[in-house]
Structures are given as structure tokens and as C-alpha cells.
Design a protein around this motif. Structure first.
Motif, PDB file in Angstrom:
ATOM      1  N   SER A   1      -9.817  -0.773   3.030  1.00  0.00           N
ATOM      2  CA  SER A   1      -9.335  -1.426   4.245  1.00  0.00           C
ATOM      3  C   SER A   1      -9.584  -2.932   4.187  1.00  0.00           C
ATOM      4  O   SER A   1      -8.755  -3.735   4.634  1.00  0.00           O
ATOM      5  CB  SER A   1      -9.990  -0.817   5.482  1.00  0.00           C
ATOM      6  OG  SER A   1     -11.385  -1.080   5.512  1.00  0.00           O
ATOM      7  N   ARG A   2     -10.707  -3.324   3.586  1.00  0.00           N
ATOM      8  CA  ARG A   2     -11.009  -4.749   3.463  1.00  0.00           C
ATOM      9  C   ARG A   2     -10.094  -5.416   2.440  1.00  0.00           C
ATOM     10  O   ARG A   2      -9.667  -6.563   2.625  1.00  0.00           O
ATOM     11  CB  ARG A   2     -12.478  -4.929   3.093  1.00  0.00           C
ATOM     12  CG  ARG A   2     -13.421  -4.472   4.216  1.00  0.00           C
ATOM     13  CD  ARG A   2     -14.876  -4.450   3.802  1.00  0.00           C
ATOM     14  NE  ARG A   2     -15.410  -5.798   3.609  1.00  0.00           N
ATOM     15  CZ  ARG A   2     -16.669  -6.057   3.282  1.00  0.00           C
ATOM     16  NH1 ARG A   2     -17.521  -5.038   3.084  1.00  0.00           N
ATOM     17  NH2 ARG A   2     -17.089  -7.289   3.145  1.00  0.00           N
ATOM     18  N   LEU A   3      -9.783  -4.701   1.362  1.00  0.00           N
ATOM     19  CA  LEU A   3      -8.883  -5.258   0.348  1.00  0.00           C
ATOM     20  C   LEU A   3      -7.507  -5.556   0.931  1.00  0.00           C
ATOM     21  O   LEU A   3      -6.991  -6.674   0.783  1.00  0.00           O
ATOM     22  CB  LEU A   3      -8.751  -4.270  -0.818  1.00  0.00           C
ATOM     23  CG  LEU A   3      -7.721  -4.648  -1.886  1.00  0.00           C
ATOM     24  CD1 LEU A   3      -8.170  -5.877  -2.665  1.00  0.00           C
ATOM     25  CD2 LEU A   3      -7.468  -3.460  -2.823  1.00  0.00           C
TER      26      LEU A   3
ATOM     27  N   LEU B   1       0.835  -1.198   0.000  1.00  0.00           N
ATOM     28  CA  LEU B   1       0.000   0.000   0.000  1.00  0.00           C
ATOM     29  C   LEU B   1       0.868   1.245   0.000  1.00  0.00           C
ATOM     30  O   LEU B   1       1.729   1.406   0.862  1.00  0.00           O
ATOM     31  CB  LEU B   1      -0.920   0.006   1.222  1.00  0.00           C
ATOM     32  CG  LEU B   1      -1.769   1.268   1.423  1.00  0.00           C
ATOM     33  CD1 LEU B   1      -2.736   1.483   0.267  1.00  0.00           C
ATOM     34  CD2 LEU B   1      -2.521   1.198   2.759  1.00  0.00           C
ATOM     35  N   GLN B   2       0.646   2.115  -0.966  1.00  0.00           N
ATOM     36  CA  GLN B   2       1.337   3.403  -1.050  1.00  0.00           C
ATOM     37  C   GLN B   2       0.292   4.503  -1.037  1.00  0.00           C
ATOM     38  O   GLN B   2      -0.594   4.537  -1.899  1.00  0.00           O
ATOM     39  CB  GLN B   2       2.151   3.488  -2.334  1.00  0.00           C
ATOM     40  CG  GLN B   2       2.814   4.835  -2.568  1.00  0.00           C
ATOM     41  CD  GLN B   2       3.990   5.076  -1.638  1.00  0.00           C
ATOM     42  OE1 GLN B   2       4.750   4.157  -1.351  1.00  0.00           O
ATOM     43  NE2 GLN B   2       4.126   6.283  -1.157  1.00  0.00           N
TER      44      GLN B   2
ATOM     45  N   VAL C   1      -0.154  -6.385 -10.390  1.00  0.00           N
ATOM     46  CA  VAL C   1      -1.419  -5.666 -10.380  1.00  0.00           C
ATOM     47  C   VAL C   1      -1.166  -4.271  -9.815  1.00  0.00           C
ATOM     48  O   VAL C   1      -0.421  -4.104  -8.837  1.00  0.00           O
ATOM     49  CB  VAL C   1      -2.492  -6.387  -9.539  1.00  0.00           C
ATOM     50  CG1 VAL C   1      -3.715  -5.503  -9.347  1.00  0.00           C
ATOM     51  CG2 VAL C   1      -2.897  -7.692 -10.203  1.00  0.00           C
ATOM     52  N   LEU C   2      -1.762  -3.275 -10.439  1.00  0.00           N
ATOM     53  CA  LEU C   2      -1.681  -1.901  -9.962  1.00  0.00           C
ATOM     54  C   LEU C   2      -3.099  -1.407  -9.701  1.00  0.00           C
ATOM     55  O   LEU C   2      -3.885  -1.215 -10.627  1.00  0.00           O
ATOM     56  CB  LEU C   2      -1.008  -1.011 -11.021  1.00  0.00           C
ATOM     57  CG  LEU C   2      -0.940   0.485 -10.702  1.00  0.00           C
ATOM     58  CD1 LEU C   2      -0.086   0.746  -9.464  1.00  0.00           C
ATOM     59  CD2 LEU C   2      -0.414   1.267 -11.911  1.00  0.00           C
ATOM     60  N   TRP C   3      -3.430  -1.234  -8.419  1.00  0.00           N
ATOM     61  CA  TRP C   3      -4.733  -0.714  -8.023  1.00  0.00           C
ATOM     62  C   TRP C   3      -4.634   0.806  -7.893  1.00  0.00           C
ATOM     63  O   TRP C   3      -3.721   1.316  -7.232  1.00  0.00           O
ATOM     64  CB  TRP C   3      -5.160  -1.275  -6.672  1.00  0.00           C
ATOM     65  CG  TRP C   3      -5.216  -2.763  -6.552  1.00  0.00           C
ATOM     66  CD1 TRP C   3      -4.163  -3.618  -6.344  1.00  0.00           C
ATOM     67  CD2 TRP C   3      -6.394  -3.583  -6.600  1.00  0.00           C
ATOM     68  NE1 TRP C   3      -4.619  -4.910  -6.271  1.00  0.00           N
ATOM     69  CE2 TRP C   3      -5.982  -4.921  -6.423  1.00  0.00           C
ATOM     70  CE3 TRP C   3      -7.757  -3.303  -6.764  1.00  0.00           C
ATOM     71  CZ2 TRP C   3      -6.881  -5.988  -6.404  1.00  0.00           C
ATOM     72  CZ3 TRP C   3      -8.659  -4.361  -6.753  1.00  0.00           C
ATOM     73  CH2 TRP C   3      -8.216  -5.679  -6.574  1.00  0.00           C
TER      74      TRP C   3
ATOM     75  N   SER D   1       1.237  -7.129  -6.066  1.00  0.00           N
ATOM     76  CA  SER D   1       0.155  -6.141  -6.030  1.00  0.00           C
ATOM     77  C   SER D   1       0.632  -4.857  -5.370  1.00  0.00           C
ATOM     78  O   SER D   1       1.140  -4.867  -4.247  1.00  0.00           O
ATOM     79  CB  SER D   1      -1.043  -6.691  -5.248  1.00  0.00           C
ATOM     80  OG  SER D   1      -2.029  -5.695  -5.059  1.00  0.00           O
ATOM     81  N   LEU D   2       0.477  -3.748  -6.096  1.00  0.00           N
ATOM     82  CA  LEU D   2       0.741  -2.418  -5.562  1.00  0.00           C
ATOM     83  C   LEU D   2      -0.570  -1.652  -5.532  1.00  0.00           C
ATOM     84  O   LEU D   2      -1.250  -1.530  -6.555  1.00  0.00           O
ATOM     85  CB  LEU D   2       1.764  -1.669  -6.425  1.00  0.00           C
ATOM     86  CG  LEU D   2       1.973  -0.194  -6.067  1.00  0.00           C
ATOM     87  CD1 LEU D   2       2.547  -0.035  -4.665  1.00  0.00           C
ATOM     88  CD2 LEU D   2       2.867   0.490  -7.101  1.00  0.00           C
ATOM     89  N   VAL D   3      -0.939  -1.136  -4.363  1.00  0.00           N
ATOM     90  CA  VAL D   3      -2.152  -0.339  -4.198  1.00  0.00           C
ATOM     91  C   VAL D   3      -1.739   1.121  -4.034  1.00  0.00           C
ATOM     92  O   VAL D   3      -1.074   1.470  -3.061  1.00  0.00           O
ATOM     93  CB  VAL D   3      -2.969  -0.798  -2.976  1.00  0.00           C
ATOM     94  CG1 VAL D   3      -4.221   0.057  -2.821  1.00  0.00           C
ATOM     95  CG2 VAL D   3      -3.325  -2.271  -3.079  1.00  0.00           C
ATOM     96  N   LEU D   4      -2.108   1.951  -5.000  1.00  0.00           N
ATOM     97  CA  LEU D   4      -1.888   3.389  -4.896  1.00  0.00           C
ATOM     98  C   LEU D   4      -3.206   4.035  -4.495  1.00  0.00           C
ATOM     99  O   LEU D   4      -4.191   3.953  -5.228  1.00  0.00           O
ATOM    100  CB  LEU D   4      -1.417   3.961  -6.230  1.00  0.00           C
ATOM    101  CG  LEU D   4       0.030   3.714  -6.634  1.00  0.00           C
ATOM    102  CD1 LEU D   4       0.303   4.328  -8.003  1.00  0.00           C
ATOM    103  CD2 LEU D   4       0.985   4.294  -5.604  1.00  0.00           C
TER     104      LEU D   4
END
Length: 233
Positions: free
Chosen positions: A190-192, A5-6, A176-178, A209-212
Motif C-alpha cells: 500500500s505504501r509503494l 497495480l494488477q 519494472v515488474l514487481w 511500473s507494473l505491480v502484480l
């Protein structure tokens, strides 16, 4: 699946950070194996990313851009993700592989499209809905249980039937880029990141997986000065 998470300040920072990440990854993939395979979801957030990509060095002539999902609607319809994708790419010489949503036999078209997909995607972009959906994998839709096809049709959702990559297709992603923005995404985000598989997004599997997310989605204050950007590929 572990999610990195970023959190950045706002939606503009999400778009800029994402564009820089995509450009670095595209360059690395082309250098490593001569091609960059990139699947992109619909929605407004990736439009901003593509606008910023126009200012990055991306080897588009070696890129193939796929659709994660698409509405069943006529060509050039403003509801079509493809319409906005072509506008976003402008004159970039990328190969764009469209989902065949205008075929007479949509089931057969989805099956044939699935057979044409690459064995791996270098990058898959995903978004996140307030209800926890991603791609066109929405709560309670039978498509969530499809395990023997890479591309499938959904039930009508918000006025349109959709064609979407299934979980087995998304699992072909090396990365994966969210891109997640807005206060209405706080709960599903928060659930992800907690690995909650009760929401459709929580069932996505991929190599990395990177979550932006912006501060509003992450329920945080402004990003600290000097905070690190995501590591390059």
C-alpha cells in the motif's frame, strides 16, 4: 512514479501472469532492437515465474539476464541467487551475467560491473520485503544514498553482505515488474503504490511500473471472473 497495480488470485496466478508478460515483452524487444535485457532479483517468487516461462515462447538466444542483487557467498552456495537462476533457466540459451561477488576486491569489482551494464534494461524484476526493501536496498543501509555508482555493496543483512544495483541503475529500466505475494506484504504494498518514499522500494524510479500482486498482499478477495490481464507491451 506511477504504478499500474494488477491483482490476481494467488501466487500461482502471479507467476503465470508474470511469465506471459515477460514473454510478450521479450518478443517485442527482440523484434524492435534485436536483444532483450532482463535484470532479475533474488527470492522464491521469481523461481515460480521462470518455471512458467519454460512453457512460453521466449527468444532466449537473444536475451541477456542480469542480476539485480546477489549475496557475497561461494559459487554454487544455496544462498546464491545465481545458483537458483541457472537452475530456473535450465537449458535456455540465455546469456547470464553474474555479479562478481567472489572477487578479492569487491569494491573494485562492483565498480567494474557497473561500467559493464547496458545503457538501458528492457525489464527489471523487483520484489518487496515486509520492511519495504527491494533489491538489496534495505532500510537505514548507507547504500540507499549511493548516487555515483550503478553497483554497490551493502552492510551485512540477514547473514550476508550483498552486491546490488543502486537507484541510478534501476532508473535505466524501461519497465519494472514487481511480483508481490503474501499477507505480510500488505502494508509495504500500500505504501509503494501510494508513492511513499520513506520505504526503500518507494524511491525506485523507472520509465514504467507494473505491480502484480496476489489477493492476500492487496488485502482483496479473490479476483473477479473476467478481470483483465495486464496489457501487452
Amino acid at each position: 512514479m506511477h504504478h499500474e497495480l494488477q491483482v490476481v488470485a494467488d501466487s500461482d496466478a502471479v507467476a503465470g501472469t508474470a511469465a506471459a508478460f515477460v514473454a510478450r515483452l521479450a518478443q517485442a524487444c527482440v523484434q524492435a532492437h534485436g536483444r532483450f535485457t532482463f535484470a532479475v532479483s533474488g527470492g522464491h517468487t521469481p523461481w515460480a515465474m521462470f518455471a512458467r516461462l519454460a512453457h512460453e515462447h521466449v527468444p532466449w538466444e537473444h536475451a541477456a539476464v542480469f542480476q539485480v542483487d546477489e549475496r557475497v557467498a561461494p559459487d554454487s552456495d544455496l544462498d546464491r541467487n545465481l545458483t537458483h537462476r541457472r537452475e530456473s533457466l535450465g537449458a535456455a540459451p540465455a546469456e547470464v551475467i553474474a555479479m562478481p561477488v567472489n572477487d578479492a576486491d569487491l569494491d573494485a569489482a562492483a565498480a567494474a560491473h557497473g561500467r559493464s551494464l547496458p545503457e538501458r534494461f528492457d525489464l527489471v524484476h523487483l520484489g518487496l520485503g515486509p520492511d519495504g526493501h527491494t533489491a538489496s536496498l534495505v532500510p537505514r543501509d548507507p547504500v540507499l544514498e549511493v548516487s555515483d555508482r550503478l553497483v554497490a555493496l551493502t552492510a551485512p543483512y540477514m547473514g550476508h553482505q550483498r552486491m546490488t544495483l543502486t537507484y541510478p541503475a534501476l532508473a535505466r529500466a524501461q519497465q519494472v515488474l514487481w511480483l508481490i505475494t503474501g499477507a505480510d506484504k500488505r502494508e509495504p504494498l500500500s505504501r509503494l503504490v501510494a508513492g511513499d518514499r520513506s520505504i526503500p522500494a518507494g524511491r525506485v524510479e523507472a520509465a514504467a511500473s507494473l505491480v502484480l500482486a496476489d489477493a492476500a498482499a492487496a488485502d482483496q478477495g479473490p479476483r473477479r471472473a473476467g478481470a483483465q490481464s495486464p496489457a501487452g507491451p
